[in-house]
Write a protein that holds these residues in place. Structure first.
Motif, PDB file in Angstrom:
ATOM      1  N   ARG A 111      61.699  49.824  11.554  1.00 24.13           N
ATOM      2  CA  ARG A 111      61.751  48.419  10.642  1.00 24.13           C
ATOM      3  C   ARG A 111      61.571  47.133  10.784  1.00 24.13           C
ATOM      4  O   ARG A 111      62.380  46.846   9.664  1.00 24.13           O
ATOM      5  CB  ARG A 111      61.905  49.388   9.172  1.00 24.13           C
ATOM      6  CG  ARG A 111      61.199  50.593   9.617  1.00 24.13           C
ATOM      7  CD  ARG A 111      61.948  51.813   7.704  1.00 24.13           C
ATOM      8  NE  ARG A 111      61.484  52.703   7.758  1.00 24.13           N
ATOM      9  CZ  ARG A 111      62.649  53.981   8.100  1.00 24.13           C
ATOM     10  NH1 ARG A 111      63.104  53.519   8.409  1.00 24.13           N
ATOM     11  NH2 ARG A 111      61.495  54.939   8.189  1.00 24.13           N
ATOM     12  N   LEU A 112      62.112  46.506  11.754  1.00 24.15           N
ATOM     13  CA  LEU A 112      62.190  45.307  11.911  1.00 24.15           C
ATOM     14  C   LEU A 112      61.000  44.546  12.824  1.00 24.15           C
ATOM     15  O   LEU A 112      60.240  45.280  13.513  1.00 24.15           O
ATOM     16  CB  LEU A 112      63.209  45.252  13.533  1.00 24.15           C
ATOM     17  CG  LEU A 112      64.207  44.118  13.122  1.00 24.15           C
ATOM     18  CD1 LEU A 112      65.196  43.288  11.970  1.00 24.15           C
ATOM     19  CD2 LEU A 112      64.662  43.279  14.997  1.00 24.15           C
ATOM     20  N   THR A 113      61.111  42.953  11.280  1.00 26.12           N
ATOM     21  CA  THR A 113      60.022  41.877  12.118  1.00 26.12           C
ATOM     22  C   THR A 113      59.977  40.856  13.055  1.00 26.12           C
ATOM     23  O   THR A 113      61.950  41.449  13.509  1.00 26.12           O
ATOM     24  CB  THR A 113      59.365  41.897  10.318  1.00 26.12           C
ATOM     25  OG1 THR A 113      60.564  41.350  10.393  1.00 26.12           O
ATOM     26  CG2 THR A 113      59.157  42.370   9.606  1.00 26.12           C
ATOM     27  N   ASN A 115      60.105  38.326  12.830  1.00 24.49           N
ATOM     28  CA  ASN A 115      60.905  37.415  12.103  1.00 24.49           C
ATOM     29  C   ASN A 115      62.248  37.359  11.688  1.00 24.49           C
ATOM     30  O   ASN A 115      63.570  36.755  11.529  1.00 24.49           O
ATOM     31  CB  ASN A 115      59.807  37.307  10.906  1.00 24.49           C
ATOM     32  CG  ASN A 115      58.613  36.283  10.877  1.00 24.49           C
ATOM     33  OD1 ASN A 115      58.659  35.824  11.644  1.00 24.49           O
ATOM     34  ND2 ASN A 115      58.242  36.230   9.129  1.00 24.49           N
ATOM     35  N   GLU A 116      62.421  38.152  11.705  1.00 24.85           N
ATOM     36  CA  GLU A 116      63.895  39.124  11.539  1.00 24.85           C
ATOM     37  C   GLU A 116      64.736  39.533  12.618  1.00 24.85           C
ATOM     38  O   GLU A 116      66.169  39.066  12.984  1.00 24.85           O
ATOM     39  CB  GLU A 116      64.040  40.695  11.317  1.00 24.85           C
ATOM     40  CG  GLU A 116      63.416  40.555   9.258  1.00 24.85           C
ATOM     41  CD  GLU A 116      63.507  42.029   8.815  1.00 24.85           C
ATOM     42  OE1 GLU A 116      63.370  42.175   7.358  1.00 24.85           O
ATOM     43  OE2 GLU A 116      62.779  43.236   9.344  1.00 24.85           O
ATOM     44  N   LEU A 117      64.117  39.513  13.138  1.00 28.14           N
ATOM     45  CA  LEU A 117      64.751  39.684  14.943  1.00 28.14           C
ATOM     46  C   LEU A 117      65.514  37.637  15.497  1.00 28.14           C
ATOM     47  O   LEU A 117      66.364  38.079  15.907  1.00 28.14           O
ATOM     48  CB  LEU A 117      63.658  39.808  16.251  1.00 28.14           C
ATOM     49  CG  LEU A 117      63.741  40.099  17.215  1.00 28.14           C
ATOM     50  CD1 LEU A 117      64.865  41.190  17.340  1.00 28.14           C
ATOM     51  CD2 LEU A 117      62.762  40.796  18.279  1.00 28.14           C
ATOM     52  N   GLN A 118      64.583  37.285  15.147  1.00 27.57           N
ATOM     53  CA  GLN A 118      64.538  35.538  15.528  1.00 27.57           C
ATOM     54  C   GLN A 118      65.872  35.533  14.249  1.00 27.57           C
ATOM     55  O   GLN A 118      66.143  35.040  15.161  1.00 27.57           O
ATOM     56  CB  GLN A 118      63.002  34.907  14.721  1.00 27.57           C
ATOM     57  CG  GLN A 118      62.013  35.447  15.885  1.00 27.57           C
ATOM     58  CD  GLN A 118      60.780  34.366  15.250  1.00 27.57           C
ATOM     59  OE1 GLN A 118      60.587  34.152  14.543  1.00 27.57           O
ATOM     60  NE2 GLN A 118      60.390  33.674  16.269  1.00 27.57           N
ATOM     61  N   THR A 119      65.849  35.478  13.157  1.00 23.11           N
ATOM     62  CA  THR A 119      66.973  35.808  12.693  1.00 23.11           C
ATOM     63  C   THR A 119      68.137  35.935  13.447  1.00 23.11           C
ATOM     64  O   THR A 119      69.614  35.179  13.439  1.00 23.11           O
ATOM     65  CB  THR A 119      66.637  35.638  11.045  1.00 23.11           C
ATOM     66  OG1 THR A 119      65.600  35.523  10.489  1.00 23.11           O
ATOM     67  CG2 THR A 119      68.623  35.789  10.128  1.00 23.11           C
ATOM     68  N   LEU A 120      68.147  37.357  14.064  1.00 19.97           N
ATOM     69  CA  LEU A 120      69.229  38.269  14.200  1.00 19.97           C
ATOM     70  C   LEU A 120      69.754  36.657  15.672  1.00 19.97           C
ATOM     71  O   LEU A 120      71.064  36.901  15.735  1.00 19.97           O
ATOM     72  CB  LEU A 120      68.560  40.299  14.658  1.00 19.97           C
ATOM     73  CG  LEU A 120      69.137  40.262  13.875  1.00 19.97           C
ATOM     74  CD1 LEU A 120      68.110  41.759  14.147  1.00 19.97           C
ATOM     75  CD2 LEU A 120      70.596  40.471  12.523  1.00 19.97           C
ATOM     76  N   ASP A 123      71.424  33.777  15.011  1.00 26.14           N
ATOM     77  CA  ASP A 123      72.618  34.193  14.857  1.00 26.14           C
ATOM     78  C   ASP A 123      73.604  34.055  15.325  1.00 26.14           C
ATOM     79  O   ASP A 123      74.651  34.487  15.234  1.00 26.14           O
ATOM     80  CB  ASP A 123      72.980  35.354  13.719  1.00 26.14           C
ATOM     81  CG  ASP A 123      72.532  35.246  12.092  1.00 26.14           C
ATOM     82  OD1 ASP A 123      72.065  34.405  11.475  1.00 26.14           O
ATOM     83  OD2 ASP A 123      72.199  36.516  11.573  1.00 26.14           O
ATOM     84  N   GLY A 141      73.393  47.461  12.529  1.00 25.82           N
ATOM     85  CA  GLY A 141      72.196  46.278  12.355  1.00 25.82           C
ATOM     86  C   GLY A 141      72.070  44.728  12.819  1.00 25.82           C
ATOM     87  O   GLY A 141      71.486  44.104  13.097  1.00 25.82           O
ATOM     88  N   SER A 142      73.133  45.176  13.698  1.00 27.11           N
ATOM     89  CA  SER A 142      73.635  43.562  14.594  1.00 27.11           C
ATOM     90  C   SER A 142      73.167  43.532  15.170  1.00 27.11           C
ATOM     91  O   SER A 142      72.347  44.838  16.174  1.00 27.11           O
ATOM     92  CB  SER A 142      75.476  43.382  14.559  1.00 27.11           C
ATOM     93  OG  SER A 142      75.501  44.468  15.415  1.00 27.11           O
TER      94      SER A 142
END
Length: 231
Positions: A111-113, A115-120, A123, A141-142
């Motif tokens: 359930r990872l989009t 955009n969320e992958l790009q945020t990670l 980081d 989640g890291s």
């Protein structure tokens, strides 16, 4: 409930939770999985409800913490012995980028989009997916990444530079207090420290706020009057 009883219950609850976190290890903080999060949340709810319920005494508070802590401890013990149970509780790491290609099924499963992958990735100081060869989504989640060779940071070996060994620094004085345990760990004495500080131009130990020492680098010293000047 009087203030005295409330204070006693809060103190007992505080030290009970402190003991509980020490017994189950450091994973509650450093590797917070979904199971760990729920465990900590329920533990806080149990304690909070028990403290503010007039019908609940100190004995029931300790009993609730002990039972819940025992359940978590048993689950962790079983997880150490059974890989299947460990994966069932904590989940498995997921390979979300493989050979530079994003695995959409792995993203959907977790359930990872995008955009969320790009945020990670940001980081990890990565601003383009093209720089990544492999990326693993861990249970907590890291994101763990392996850059492509052309984007990887060169090492001293790659640059053919001389390799110098490094040791861990030791804090010998903190907040103006000499740490004898640190001195013992490096097999030095307090008299040695005072003698070395005099050689470094710091004869007045009362004016020393912080001292760090490493064998290959020597001393790093901060005086108390330096702090007042900086402020």
């Amino acid at each position: 409930m009087g203030f005295g009883q409330l204070a006693i219950e809060l103190i007992i609850g505080f030290f009970s939770l402190l003991l509980f976190t020490r017994l189950i290890g450091k994973t509650q903080i450093t590797q917070l999985t979904a199971f760990d999060f729920i465990s900590a949340l329920i533990m806080g709810e149990l304690l909070g409800n028990a403290i503010y319920d007039d019908d609940t005494g100190i004995t029931k508070i300790l009993f609730a913490i002990a039972v819940w802590g025992l359940l978590i401890f048993i689950i962790q013990l079983l997880g150490q012995k059974s890989i299947t149970l460990r994966y069932l509780i904590e989940g498995k790491p997921s390979l979300v980028i493989q050979k530079g290609v994003i695995d959409r099924q792995a993203l959907k499963k977790n359930r990872l989009t995008i955009n969320e992958l790009q945020t990670l990735l940001r980081d990890k100081d990565v601003f383009s997916v093209r720089e990544i060869d492999y990326a693993i989504l861990e249970q907590n989640g890291s994101l763990t990444i392996l850059r492509k060779p052309e984007f990887d940071t060169p090492t001293l070996k790659d640059l053919n530079l001389p390799l110098n060994s490094k040791s861990l620094p030791s804090i010998l004085v903190s907040d103006g207090v000499i740490l004898n345990d640190s001195l013992q760990s490096i097999r030095k004495t307090e008299s040695w420290l005072k003698k070395q500080l005099k050689k470094e131009g710091h004869p007045n130990l009362d004016n020393i706020f912080f001292v760090e020492w490493r064998e290959e680098d020597g001393f790093y010293i901060i005086e108390k009057n330096q702090l007042s000047k900086d402020s």
